[in-house]
Design a protein around this motif. Structure first.
Motif, PDB file in Angstrom:
ATOM      1  N   GLY A 276      55.561  36.085  33.391  1.00 24.78           N
ATOM      2  CA  GLY A 276      54.752  37.225  33.801  1.00 24.78           C
ATOM      3  C   GLY A 276      54.321  37.192  35.252  1.00 24.78           C
ATOM      4  N   THR A 277      54.739  36.166  35.985  1.00 23.53           N
ATOM      5  CA  THR A 277      54.306  36.014  37.375  1.00 23.53           C
ATOM      6  C   THR A 277      55.404  36.316  38.391  1.00 23.53           C
ATOM      7  OG1 THR A 277      54.825  33.643  37.263  1.00 23.53           O
ATOM      8  CG2 THR A 277      52.556  34.306  36.760  1.00 23.53           C
ATOM      9  N   GLY A 278      56.537  36.819  37.906  1.00 22.93           N
ATOM     10  CA  GLY A 278      57.642  37.121  38.810  1.00 22.93           C
ATOM     11  C   GLY A 278      57.408  38.341  39.676  1.00 22.93           C
ATOM     12  N   PHE A 279      56.476  39.190  39.263  1.00 15.83           N
ATOM     13  CA  PHE A 279      56.102  40.378  40.029  1.00 15.83           C
ATOM     14  C   PHE A 279      54.579  40.417  40.144  1.00 15.83           C
ATOM     15  CE2 PHE A 279      60.036  41.450  37.763  1.00 15.83           C
ATOM     16  CZ  PHE A 279      60.861  41.789  38.829  1.00 15.83           C
ATOM     17  N   ALA A 280      54.086  41.207  41.078  1.00 19.39           N
ATOM     18  CA  ALA A 280      52.637  41.352  41.220  1.00 19.39           C
ATOM     19  C   ALA A 280      52.046  41.953  39.953  1.00 19.39           C
ATOM     20  CB  ALA A 280      52.326  42.243  42.425  1.00 19.39           C
ATOM     21  N   ASP A 281      50.827  41.539  39.615  1.00 18.67           N
ATOM     22  CA  ASP A 281      50.118  42.103  38.476  1.00 18.67           C
ATOM     23  C   ASP A 281      49.432  43.390  38.930  1.00 18.67           C
ATOM     24  OD1 ASP A 281      48.579  42.745  36.300  1.00 18.67           O
ATOM     25  OD2 ASP A 281      47.671  40.760  36.073  1.00 18.67           O
ATOM     26  N   LEU A 282      49.939  44.527  38.456  1.00 17.86           N
ATOM     27  CA  LEU A 282      49.420  45.806  38.918  1.00 17.86           C
ATOM     28  C   LEU A 282      48.020  46.088  38.396  1.00 17.86           C
ATOM     29  CD1 LEU A 282      52.641  48.017  38.803  1.00 17.86           C
ATOM     30  CD2 LEU A 282      51.750  46.567  40.640  1.00 17.86           C
ATOM     31  N   ASN A 283      47.557  45.309  37.421  1.00 17.00           N
ATOM     32  CA  ASN A 283      46.164  45.430  37.007  1.00 17.00           C
ATOM     33  C   ASN A 283      45.211  45.124  38.164  1.00 17.00           C
ATOM     34  OD1 ASN A 283      46.409  46.083  34.162  1.00 17.00           O
ATOM     35  ND2 ASN A 283      47.164  43.993  33.869  1.00 17.00           N
ATOM     36  N   ASP A 284      45.690  44.301  39.086  1.00 14.84           N
ATOM     37  CA  ASP A 284      44.862  43.933  40.230  1.00 14.84           C
ATOM     38  C   ASP A 284      44.644  45.104  41.192  1.00 14.84           C
ATOM     39  OD1 ASP A 284      44.754  41.364  39.222  1.00 14.84           O
ATOM     40  OD2 ASP A 284      46.366  40.598  40.502  1.00 14.84           O
ATOM     41  N   PHE A 285      45.412  46.185  41.009  1.00  7.71           N
ATOM     42  CA  PHE A 285      45.328  47.327  41.926  1.00  7.71           C
ATOM     43  C   PHE A 285      44.870  48.586  41.184  1.00  7.71           C
ATOM     44  CE2 PHE A 285      48.457  44.313  43.451  1.00  7.71           C
ATOM     45  CZ  PHE A 285      47.986  44.068  44.728  1.00  7.71           C
ATOM     46  N   SER A 286      44.101  48.383  40.112  1.00  5.00           N
ATOM     47  CA  SER A 286      43.651  49.526  39.314  1.00  5.00           C
ATOM     48  C   SER A 286      42.683  50.424  40.074  1.00  5.00           C
ATOM     49  CB  SER A 286      43.001  49.042  38.019  1.00  5.00           C
ATOM     50  OG  SER A 286      41.895  48.206  38.296  1.00  5.00           O
ATOM     51  N   ASP A 287      42.138  49.939  41.199  1.00  5.66           N
ATOM     52  CA  ASP A 287      41.296  50.804  42.024  1.00  5.66           C
ATOM     53  C   ASP A 287      42.127  51.663  42.965  1.00  5.66           C
ATOM     54  OD1 ASP A 287      42.149  48.661  43.544  1.00  5.66           O
ATOM     55  OD2 ASP A 287      40.283  48.485  44.687  1.00  5.66           O
ATOM     56  N   THR A 288      43.422  51.398  43.022  1.00  8.44           N
ATOM     57  CA  THR A 288      44.332  52.160  43.882  1.00  8.44           C
ATOM     58  C   THR A 288      45.337  52.966  43.066  1.00  8.44           C
ATOM     59  OG1 THR A 288      44.158  50.501  45.630  1.00  8.44           O
ATOM     60  CG2 THR A 288      46.067  51.968  45.726  1.00  8.44           C
ATOM     61  N   ILE A 289      45.858  52.343  42.014  1.00  9.86           N
ATOM     62  CA  ILE A 289      46.833  53.004  41.139  1.00  9.86           C
ATOM     63  C   ILE A 289      46.110  53.520  39.897  1.00  9.86           C
ATOM     64  CG2 ILE A 289      48.957  52.741  39.816  1.00  9.86           C
ATOM     65  CD1 ILE A 289      49.671  50.375  41.620  1.00  9.86           C
ATOM     66  N   ASP A 290      46.255  54.790  39.616  1.00  9.57           N
ATOM     67  CA  ASP A 290      45.590  55.386  38.456  1.00  9.57           C
ATOM     68  C   ASP A 290      46.382  55.049  37.189  1.00  9.57           C
ATOM     69  OD1 ASP A 290      44.193  56.825  36.627  1.00  9.57           O
ATOM     70  OD2 ASP A 290      44.562  58.790  37.527  1.00  9.57           O
ATOM     71  N   LEU A 291      46.058  53.924  36.593  1.00 12.87           N
ATOM     72  CA  LEU A 291      46.776  53.452  35.410  1.00 12.87           C
ATOM     73  C   LEU A 291      46.505  54.305  34.183  1.00 12.87           C
ATOM     74  CD1 LEU A 291      46.306  49.584  35.828  1.00 12.87           C
ATOM     75  CD2 LEU A 291      48.213  51.010  36.605  1.00 12.87           C
ATOM     76  N   SER A 292      45.465  55.139  34.231  1.00  8.68           N
ATOM     77  CA  SER A 292      45.149  55.984  33.076  1.00  8.68           C
ATOM     78  C   SER A 292      46.214  57.040  32.823  1.00  8.68           C
ATOM     79  CB  SER A 292      43.795  56.669  33.280  1.00  8.68           C
ATOM     80  OG  SER A 292      43.864  57.658  34.306  1.00  8.68           O
TER      81      SER A 292
ATOM     82  N   LEU B 138      50.664  42.968  34.178  1.00  5.21           N
ATOM     83  CA  LEU B 138      51.357  44.253  34.240  1.00  5.21           C
ATOM     84  C   LEU B 138      52.409  44.177  35.334  1.00  5.21           C
ATOM     85  CD1 LEU B 138      51.628  47.166  33.277  1.00  5.21           C
ATOM     86  CD2 LEU B 138      49.814  47.805  34.894  1.00  5.21           C
ATOM     87  N   ASN B 139      53.672  43.977  34.930  1.00  3.54           N
ATOM     88  CA  ASN B 139      54.752  43.709  35.878  1.00  3.54           C
ATOM     89  C   ASN B 139      55.386  44.955  36.481  1.00  3.54           C
ATOM     90  OD1 ASN B 139      56.387  40.607  34.748  1.00  3.54           O
ATOM     91  ND2 ASN B 139      54.366  41.001  35.598  1.00  3.54           N
ATOM     92  N   GLY B 140      55.049  46.111  35.965  1.00  2.00           N
ATOM     93  CA  GLY B 140      55.631  47.327  36.510  1.00  2.00           C
ATOM     94  C   GLY B 140      55.100  48.554  35.796  1.00  2.00           C
ATOM     95  N   LEU B 141      55.356  49.715  36.376  1.00  2.00           N
ATOM     96  CA  LEU B 141      54.964  50.990  35.786  1.00  2.00           C
ATOM     97  C   LEU B 141      56.216  51.760  35.373  1.00  2.00           C
ATOM     98  CD1 LEU B 141      52.192  52.038  38.299  1.00  2.00           C
ATOM     99  CD2 LEU B 141      51.879  51.281  35.932  1.00  2.00           C
ATOM    100  N   PRO B 142      56.281  52.215  34.123  1.00  2.00           N
ATOM    101  CA  PRO B 142      57.454  52.980  33.696  1.00  2.00           C
ATOM    102  C   PRO B 142      57.615  54.255  34.515  1.00  2.00           C
ATOM    103  CG  PRO B 142      56.141  52.281  31.801  1.00  2.00           C
ATOM    104  CD  PRO B 142      55.313  52.016  33.034  1.00  2.00           C
ATOM    105  N   ALA B 143      58.797  54.437  35.083  1.00  2.00           N
ATOM    106  CA  ALA B 143      59.085  55.705  35.747  1.00  2.00           C
ATOM    107  C   ALA B 143      59.255  56.794  34.700  1.00  2.00           C
ATOM    108  CB  ALA B 143      60.348  55.581  36.588  1.00  2.00           C
ATOM    109  N   SER B 144      59.889  56.419  33.597  1.00  2.33           N
ATOM    110  CA  SER B 144      60.070  57.325  32.468  1.00  2.33           C
ATOM    111  C   SER B 144      60.316  56.470  31.238  1.00  2.33           C
ATOM    112  CB  SER B 144      61.247  58.286  32.709  1.00  2.33           C
ATOM    113  OG  SER B 144      62.447  57.555  32.902  1.00  2.33           O
TER     114      SER B 144
END
Length: 420
Positions: free
Chosen positions: A96-112, A128-134
């Motif tokens: 789970g550490t191969g990519f940045a944890d996007l949970n750390d950027f929840s104040d920038t990325i609207d994960l909702s 959270l290793n990535g955000l689904p594009a689709s």
């Protein structure tokens, strides 16, 4: 999961929810065709301009992209933002550490803008290793014009599909079939059947263990063979003799001689466009076998966007990523080049502005509403897929019976999973 139609009342414009960092020079990589390249280059330009960042695009076709990313990740030279194929996550990020944890950027990325299930599918070991594009999934599309010609209503169960085979032959001729399915299509249709019958997915995504017995898999293979015997699908050898062309290039499909297909919901335009004038393609969702415990949907993130764990510009990358996926400028430029967007804000905006068609939304809603246990990314491991499809081809040509084929598949898949 939330259906897209339920979010149309939501605000179409989602803005950045964090503060802007200093201007940075970033890199972004992806694969695709020409139209995706054009759209994504425009998107990175408008998002870069919005936040004052310069973004260098790095794009290729599909062939060789895995090897390119693998080499870059091994050397720590990957792009700051990457389009990653979902099955690559356990390969490149085992812990789970191969990519940045996007949970750390929840104040920038609207994960909702993503559902809990969608985020869970791209989370490894709590990261959270990535955000689904689709998100894409398999469902049944039928040519209503052909079924009308056969005097039949569109099927609502697999039993109705099975019963249609002899009727197609009698009323339309021996060259007409209710369905098609060889190769990957056959493999995933069998997996749908066995998942429905057993209530279990093939590979447990938590333990990486194969969950089906040889007898359970054999039952699915036997049902597929019954489809061949009952004139529901054209046999593997007969399809090969006709040239084994992709469905969208198959004249029998274009002319309505093939009455349906089990396809990704995101392929609607690709398989609808070749149909001759006057034919109507309809998505009917998942069809259940008798006694099914669930819908057996094969649903997955089609691709994800990740941020490099090695990047020293992760905050800037997060700003750009949120713009691409959640903000009006990025959404407009990206369009539907990666299917119906998973981001609620993007899907709402594109539907409102005509960037996606209603039938695409309806098909996506069917996929998202269907019930089934989660699938493992290892379902798409090359060795796993080869073990299944190569063995099914041997079965289709009569070199193995269904019992032998099920034993062979389980042996090959278990071997492939030993080092996972």
């Amino acid at each position: 999961m939330n259906c897209i139609k339920t979010i149309l009342a939501a605000a179409l414009a989602t803005t950045a929810i964090g503060s802007t960092v200093n201007a940075e020079e970033l890199r972004m990589s992806w694969w695709g065709g020409d139209s995706r390249h054009i759209a994504t280059q425009e998107a990175v330009k408008v998002c870069g301009d919005k936040y004052g960042h310069t973004i260098s695009p790095e794009f290729t076709g599909w062939d060789g992209h895995f090897q390119k990313v693998a080499t870059q990740l091994a050397g720590g030279t990957e792009a700051d933002i990457m389009q990653i194929n979902w099955p690559w996550l356990p390969i490149f990020s085992e812990e789970g550490t191969g990519f940045a944890d996007l949970n750390d950027f929840s104040d920038t990325i609207d994960l909702s803008q993503w559902s809990e299930d969608e985020l869970a599918a791209t989370t490894r070991n709590g990261h959270l290793n990535g955000l689904p594009a689709s998100v894409s999934g398999r469902l049944f599309f039928f040519n209503k014009t052909t079924w009308d010609k056969a005097g039949l209503a569109l099927p609502t169960t697999m039993e109705e599909v099975m019963a249609a085979g002899p009727i197609f032959a009698e009323k339309l001729g021996d060259n007409y079939y209710p369905l098609e399915g060889i190769g990957l299509d056959a493999s995933l249709m069998i997996q749908m059947i066995v998942t429905q019958q057993t209530g279990k997915s093939f590979i447990n995504p938590e333990t990486n263990e194969v969950q089906w017995t040889a007898e359970e898999l054999q039952a699915g293979i036997d049902m597929y063979q019954k489809m061949v015997d009952e004139h529901v699908v054209k046999s593997w050898p007969d399809m090969a003799a006709a040239g084994n062309v992709p469905l969208f290039e198959n004249a029998d499909w274009s002319n309505g001689m093939i009455g349906g297909s089990y396809q990704w919901d995101t392929t609607y335009s690709k398989i609808n466009d070749p149909l001759t004038e006057g034919q109507e393609l309809v998505a009917v969702g998942l069809l259940r076998v008798d006694g099914a415990q669930n819908d057996g949907v094969y649903r997955k993130p089609s691709m994800v966007f990740s941020i490099s764990s090695h990047s020293d510009k992760q905050q800037a990358a997060a700003e750009v990523l949120n713009c691409l996926l959640n903000e009006p400028e990025g959404i407009t430029a990206m369009g539907s080049e990666r299917g119906v967007p998973s981001s609620n804000a993007a899907a709402s905006q594109l539907l409102e502005t005509g960037g996606i068609e209603q039938i695409q939304v309806d098909a996506q809603d069917m996929v998202m509403a269907a019930e089934a246990p989660a699938i493992s990314p290892f379902n798409e491991d090359p060795d796993v897929r080869a073990g299944i499809e190569d063995t099914l081809e041997l079965f289709a040509y009569g070199e193995l019976d269904s019992a032998e084929a099920s034993e062979e598949i389980l042996m090959l898949v278990n071997e492939a999973m030993e080092d996972k």
